[in-house]
Design an enzyme around this catalytic site. Structure first.
Site, PDB file in Angstrom:
ATOM      1  N   ASP A 532      10.483 -95.293 -30.470  1.00 37.60           N
ATOM      2  CA  ASP A 532       9.912 -95.769 -31.877  1.00 37.60           C
ATOM      3  C   ASP A 532      11.043 -96.813 -32.225  1.00 37.60           C
ATOM      4  O   ASP A 532      12.128 -96.785 -31.930  1.00 37.60           O
ATOM      5  CB  ASP A 532       9.628 -94.635 -32.900  1.00 37.60           C
ATOM      6  CG  ASP A 532      10.916 -94.060 -33.257  1.00 37.60           C
ATOM      7  OD1 ASP A 532      12.033 -94.372 -33.723  1.00 37.60           O
ATOM      8  OD2 ASP A 532      10.949 -92.795 -32.795  1.00 37.60           O
ATOM      9  N   GLU A 612      16.204 -98.679   3.965  1.00 38.80           N
ATOM     10  CA  GLU A 612      15.793 -98.618   2.508  1.00 38.80           C
ATOM     11  C   GLU A 612      16.888 -99.300   1.528  1.00 38.80           C
ATOM     12  O   GLU A 612      16.812 -99.778   0.634  1.00 38.80           O
ATOM     13  CB  GLU A 612      15.520 -97.321   2.278  1.00 38.80           C
ATOM     14  CG  GLU A 612      14.319 -96.727   2.742  1.00 38.80           C
ATOM     15  CD  GLU A 612      14.176 -95.175   2.375  1.00 38.80           C
ATOM     16  OE1 GLU A 612      13.192 -94.870   2.203  1.00 38.80           O
ATOM     17  OE2 GLU A 612      15.489 -94.480   2.553  1.00 38.80           O
TER      18      GLU A 612
END
Ligand code: GLA
Length: 727
Positions: A532, A612
């Site tokens: 928020d 990777e």
């Protein structure tokens, strides 16, 4: 001058770049809402329709005028007790036991700059960027004053609201319900778009027509919550991403809240947002002040993209603070999914060595480094470094890491405590707990009573003692349960506790930033349980969700993007099969999704193949190249992942010189068709070059017919297309 008082008509007019807001002091001193919407001239009191409606009473002062009723007129700040039976913004209990409050206009103040709120987060702006209007209202019987505050950031179409409540009578007045903002529309049909969810699946998009009932969305968890976010869009029926009128209301508060939307008997629509009224009864003595936390509002006449862009700019530049507001965010490697509770100092050091090798900027030692903490049963509250577990002091570890040129970050959960902790043994009374009742346990933990300053002070001291042990650049502030048992043994007014708790939390965070001005705080509450604007005032980024699955993240980040900037969304690449869903997605897809956030990794690189690792090195480079475009560019949602198989979005530089398009296939089919993604926000009439292929595309065709995404074999493929303007 964005704020004017038209003396003759007694109308307050607020103008932003693209919107107008009007309210009127009527002949009896009531403050009526007139208009909020597309920018316009003129006085909109012609919109007020007076009618004699059965069972809608009339204020005594209007005498025999049966067509004047507070029950049918649009209000700026409706209170219970005026004859308005719709949802009120405020209800009070007076000393004589009555519930009435009848606010009348007293005076007004217009000031340069933006008001601030004592002890609460709020939008900030300088004197050139903002103006403030304060309308002073008063109930003449009880002398209860309500100062309605409006902050206007005209350039970015933002109007904020807050209210200060106090009284000058000798009695105690109890506030039973205090919401901050009310929008009363006299006409039109609207939908409420809200963002609901659960732990590890936050902020799903939902659009519901506002009809003749009360739609309520709230959190009674003492936190803004995973379940309902305190942000909503009120959309004219038919409004889309690119067209139509829409409004947003965004609460700058991290505790419980309540939003209500209702179509009334006359076809008008009322929308309210503010504090939750349950477990709330706030007594006010003479001279004491109560602040209704801020609500940020914006209007767009061009659909949700523009609405979102207004909010992103407001939050990024007028809520977020500190050196990381504008500065690049570190690409971090967090230990949680790689190690969970199982690590020592050397493991953390090895993460740092790998982080360095892969081009990252920081490692974060997550949960497990303090007290006795090898699982989630024990240790919370004991913020002393477990040197035995680490095999070294924190200072030593931090030095080893920072000597590599890697920043060091650490995890805390300051508001919580396990029963199995020294702190609980010493201070069982510091916990929120109702006498004579067994408290609710959640993740084996309780919540400390942050409405008490002595408790906040004690934990603050513990946290500082840790942070003082080395060059620590970052703190992840977690909060892993909802509040229950809201009872403090330091007060007899239990209806104050949840609000005062939030003030205690903000006080702690503010003091932390004052003491460590260069600290990067990342908010977290089991992922996005407290995502928020209140938290964003202290921490410019919040861990978006405990769910790191790239496909679920598409939806979570899509929903979050309506109300919050991309730079606020904590987002990491994790290992596959994903720990929350068991799904495997390509590393490229995980990278593309996490890059639409703060970006980082949450895995053990030692378990990755060389191939990777090489891909990760490239991803970090790509992110660093585009981070300013991603974090500061204009954000466009191109599809809705809840409705369409392809999820696509893009960032466009404010000067339209470049754009970054991202797309992920959520489904895969045999004999696949070509997917065309219609782009947005490009410079009409211009050509854009695809940086990977050198191919030129006409901007208008990209926006009209779309960009054909590659058709390739494989599930959940993702694409990122970097376009540059070619004049
Ligand atoms: C919460 C957070 C996670 C992790 C754990 C540690 O769930 O959201 O990222 O920090 O706590 O316990």
């Amino acid at each position: 001058m964005s704020i004017r008082f038209l003396e003759h008509e007694k109308v307050f007019q607020i103008d932003t770049k693209n919107s107008t807001y009007q309210m009127k002091v009527d002949d009896y001193g009531f403050l009526l809402h007139l208009y909020y919407g597309r920018k316009t001239n003129g006085v909109m009191d012609y919109l007020l329709y007076h009618s004699d409606r059965g069972f809608s009473g009339n204020p005594y002062v209007v005498d025999t005028n049966r067509i004047y009723s507070m029950d049918t007129l649009p209000q700026e700040y409706p209170t219970l007790g005026t004859g308005d039976y719709r949802n009120p913004a405020m209800t009070v209990r007076n000393a004589n036991g009555s519930f009435a409050c009848d606010l009348r206009y007293d005076s007004y103040t217009i000031q340069k700059g933006k008001y601030s709120l004592k002890g609460l987060p709020a939008v900030y702006a300088n004197e050139e960027e903002a103006e403030t209007l304060i309308v002073h209202m008063m109930d003449p019987v009880t002398q209860l004053h309500v100062d309605l505050m409006y902050g206007v950031l005209a350039e970015i179409d933002i109007i904020t609201r807050a209210a200060k409540i106090y009284h000058t009578s000798d009695d105690v007045i109890i506030l039973d319900k205090v919401q901050t903002a009310c929008l009363d529309f006299v006409s039109g049909e609207y939908d409420l778009i809200n963002f609901y969810g659960r732990h590890a699946m936050e902020r799903n998009y939902q659009r519901t027509p506002i009809g003749h009932n009360s739609l309520v969305m709230s959190s009674r968890r003492g936190m803004s919550s995973h379940q309902y976010n305190p942000m909503m869009v009120i959309a004219a029926r038919g409004a889309t991403e690119d067209a139509g009128s829409c409004y947003s209301m965004n609460f700058v508060y991290s505790g419980g809240f309540k939003a209500e939307a209702e179509m009334d008997q006359t076809g008008g629509t009322r929308v309210l947002l503010g504090l939750l009224d349950e477990m709330f009864a706030y007594p006010l003595n003479k001279g004491e002040e109560f602040i209704a936390p801020e609500v940020i509002m914006t209007y767009s006449g061009q659909g949700f993209s523009k609405l979102t862009q207004n909010l992103h700019e407001c939050i990024r530049e007028h809520i977020c603070r500190g050196p990381y507001r504008d500065g690049n965010r570190p690409v971090l490697l967090n230990s949680w999914e790689g190690c969970y509770f199982n690590f020592n100092g050397e493991d953390i050091y090895q993460l740092a060595v790998n982080a360095k090798d892969l081009g990252m900027d920081m490692i974060v030692m997550d949960d497990g480094w303090f007290g006795i903490r090898d699982d989630d049963y024990t240790g919370l509250g004991d913020w002393n470094v477990n040197e035995e577990k680490l095999g070294e002091t924190l200072g030593h570890l931090v030095k080893r890491v920072t000597d590599l040129g890697i920043k060091f970050g650490i995890w805390f959960e300051p508001e919580c405590i396990n029963e199995a902790s020294h702190l609980y043994e010493a201070h069982p009374d510091w916990v929120l707990k109702i006498p004579g009742r067994d408290p609710i346990r959640s993740r084996y933990q309780f919540v400390l009573d942050f409405s008490r300053k002595d408790v906040v002070d004690a934990i603050f001291e513990q946290v500082c003692n840790v942070l003082d042990q080395g060059d620590i650049s970052y703190v992840k502030w977690d909060f892993n349960r909802s509040i229950s048992d809201a009872y403090s043994n330091m007060t007899t007014d239990q209806g104050k506790v949840l609000y005062d708790y939030v003030l205690g939390l903000y006080d702690f965070m503010e003091r932390l930033l004052q003491r460590y001005p260069n600290l990067l705080l990342e908010g977290c509450s089991g992922g996005g349980g407290r995502f928020d604007c209140g938290i964003l005032y202290y921490s410019p980024q919040i861990w978006c969700s405990d769910n790191t699955d790239a496909l679920d993240r598409l939806r979570i980040q899509y929903g979050t993007s309506f109300g919050y900037p991309i730079s606020a969304m904590g987002s990491h690449v994790s290992a596959v099969p994903n720990h929350q869903t068991g799904r495997s997605t390509p590393l490229n897809t995980r990278g593309v999704v996490a890059m639409s956030g703060t970006f980082g990794y949450e895995l053990d690189p030692a378990k990755m193949s060389e191939e990777e690792k090489e891909e990760v090195r490239k991803q970090v480079k790509v992110f660093k190249k585009h981070s300013s475009l991603i974090h500061n560019g204009l954000y466009y949602r191109l599809t809705n992942p809840f409705e369409q198989e392809t999820c696509a979005w893009m960032f466009v530089a404010k000067d339209q010189s470049q754009a970054l398009v991202s797309a992920v296939f959520q489904q895969v089919h045999g004999a696949p068709l070509c997917t065309y993604v219609r782009l947005k926000g490009l410079k009409s009439g211009a050509f854009y070059k695809d940086e990977a292929t050198g191919k030129l595309y006409p901007a208008d065709a990209l926006m009209e017919a779309g960009y054909p995404l590659p058709v390739e074999f494989g599930a959940f493929n993702a694409y990122q297309i970097h376009l540059t303007l070619s004049e």
